[in-house]
Structure formats: structure tokens, C-alpha cells
Design an enzyme around this catalytic site. Sequence first.
Site, short mmCIF file in Angstrom:
data_model
loop_
_atom_site.label_atom_id
_atom_site.label_comp_id
_atom_site.label_asym_id
_atom_site.label_seq_id
_atom_site.Cartn_x
_atom_site.Cartn_y
_atom_site.Cartn_z
N LYS A 159 0.81 -1.10 -0.02
CA LYS A 159 -0.26 0.05 0.07
C LYS A 159 0.95 1.42 -0.08
O LYS A 159 1.35 1.69 1.03
CB LYS A 159 -0.88 -0.09 1.32
CG LYS A 159 -1.91 0.97 1.14
CD LYS A 159 -3.16 0.81 2.32
CE LYS A 159 -4.01 1.90 2.37
NZ LYS A 159 -4.98 2.04 1.19
N1 PMP Z 1 -7.61 -1.59 -3.05
C1 PMP Z 1 -7.13 -0.16 -2.86
C2 PMP Z 1 -6.26 0.18 -4.17
C3 PMP Z 1 -7.28 0.48 -1.54
O1 PMP Z 1 -6.78 1.74 -1.67
C4 PMP Z 1 -8.29 0.17 -0.77
C5 PMP Z 1 -8.38 0.81 0.50
N2 PMP Z 1 -7.21 0.46 1.52
C6 PMP Z 1 -8.49 -1.33 -0.95
C7 PMP Z 1 -8.14 -1.94 -2.04
C8 PMP Z 1 -9.14 -1.98 0.29
O2 PMP Z 1 -8.44 -2.42 1.38
P1 PMP Z 1 -8.92 -2.54 2.91
O3 PMP Z 1 -10.07 -3.37 2.77
O4 PMP Z 1 -7.59 -2.89 3.79
O5 PMP Z 1 -9.11 -1.00 3.45
#
Ligand code: PMP
Length: 314
Positions: A159
Site C-alpha cells: 500500500k
Molecule cells: N484496493 C485499494 C487500491 C485500496 O486503496 C484499498 C483501501 N485501502 C483497498 C483495496 C481495500 O483495502 P482495505 O479493505 O484494507 O481497506
Amino acid sequence: MAFNKTEYIWMNGKFVKWDDAKIHVLSHVVHYGSSVFEGMRAYKTPRGAACFRLKDHSVRLFDSAKIYRMDIPFTPEEIDQATLDIIGANRLDECYVRPVVYRGYNSLGVDPSRCPIDVCIAVWPWGQYLGPEALDKGVSVCFSSWNRMAPNTLPAMAKAGANYMNSQLIKMEAISHGYVEGIALDVYGHVSEGSGENIFLVRNGVLITPTFAASILPGIIRRSIIRLAEDMGIKVIEQNVPREALYLADEVFFTGSAAEITPISAIDHIKVGTGRCGPITKKLQQTFFGIVSGAIEDKYGWLTYVPEYKGVPV
Ligand code: PMP
């Protein structure tokens, strides 16, 4: 949406006033996108604010940092404690939490090795990410003309701030065409994810979502929904998803810490199912919100309650 400012931001171990939480313009991150971060919510419960899957977020933060050879100068336990402290010190009963780790100020060559690794955690109240009626009525989305990153370019499992240049292209294009969000394909043409959400479809009672190999972020809400669905006896399949499978689905929804569980009502103006939140989406949504609000027992141990902050922020 403008910020709902709070009082303090945690910066490298110190509580700093919101307006003073600044960095130098020649910090490495400003020029080269050298950051990794998290996004998590703390929910209001009868026992006070509770972070959703706090430890899983710090595991992913350290995973993202590892990929980019960033040595975080705090332990995961210290980051978790700092998160609880900054929520407590700001006296919030619910909020969004944004930890960020970045290459700081020292030199500006591409080689980041001489720049410090700085860590901040900000918290603030944040409403429904995809609009006030999104959770109920669903959102109208499109397929993007942009692909997610090719696997051997920017690693999607991290991320990383830089990945969100791609997300911004997807999001801005969708908005400029009148949609709330865009769905990107991977470079092989399979469905990947939204600009800030994972995606699921339901067809004939089976829940289907793209695999990690489709350039997705391993979402924590994605993982939670897979678990909840399996425990409800719903069959879950992680597989390559062709674009047209979304048009033909009975239900499609996004998951994400910011977006939570948002039904998709139409894709490229093609109605999804009945065009309303479908029964499986609704059931998963209700269970998720039941757990995070403390109304349904948290048998998974997903909530970490924020203790009252007793110290004086310095
Ligand atoms: N994909 C992307 C590109 C994101 O930015 C997010 C948000 N963090 C997610 C998927 C979903 O991840 P999460 O459930 O951990 O928030």
C-alpha cells in the site's frame, strides 16, 4: 471533502498540533512518492471507540515497508499503541486512521538510503467515502480506460503512496464522466479493483472476487468479508474475473476501510441485478456493521478498544 481537523497528529513519537504537522518540501517523498501507508476505521461502540483489525493493519504496513526496504524505526506494537494514544488524546469516539511511513529530508537523489524514515499517524472523523447514500442505494461506476499496475512495475501488494497516482487517474476519469468510482482491469484484461476498493460479485448465490495476482491490494475488509461469507455457508471463490461477469452478476459490491461495503447499482450504465442492494450484500453489510458497532458479538477478535488517554500529549 475538507478535513474535519482534530487537535493532534502523532509525528515520530510526539504529539504535534494539527496545523504544525509539516514536512520540508525537499523531503524525498514529495518528489518520488516514497511512502507506504494504512487506512483504518475506529468505530463507535457502547464501550467507546474500537479499531477494526488494528494488528492486521500494522502487519500490512510493515509488509509494505519491507517490499520497499524501509526500516520502520518503531515496532508494530509501538505503532499500535501510538494509534490508540492518538485516538484517545483527540477524544474521538469514531474516526478514520491514517498512519504513513515516508522517506524524509536529507538528500534528493533517487537512492533513498540516506533519507530518514519518518512515521506519522493522523486521525479525523470521516463520513461515507463514496457519498452519503452509497451504503444504502449503491453507486454508479464505470470501467476505467486505465489498467492497474503491471505486476513487475509497482507492486500492488504494497500500500504505497506511488500506487495512488494510478488510483487518481482511475478516480478522476470516472468522476469526469459522471460516475462515483472506476473499476480497473489488470494488464491481462481481468477485473482488478476500484481506485480504493476491492470488488466482489455474486452470481447464483456464489461470491467471487479477483485473486492477489490480479494486481489488487490485499484488502483487510476483503479478507473479513470472505470470512463472514464462509461462516454464513456462502461459497467463496477467488479467481480471475472477466469484465463481462460483472455486467451479468446478480450483485456487485466494493469493500474497503473507507468505502466499507458499498453496493454497486450500475456499471457503465448497465444495471447490476435489480439495481438495488442485493440480499447477500445486505446480509454481509448488516453483519459487518453489527460487529463493528458492538451490536453483534465480535467472535473473531477484530476489535481493539481504545482506552481512555490519561497522559498529557507532548
Ligand atoms: N484496493 C485499494 C487500491 C485500496 O486503496 C484499498 C483501501 N485501502 C483497498 C483495496 C481495500 O483495502 P482495505 O479493505 O484494507 O481497506
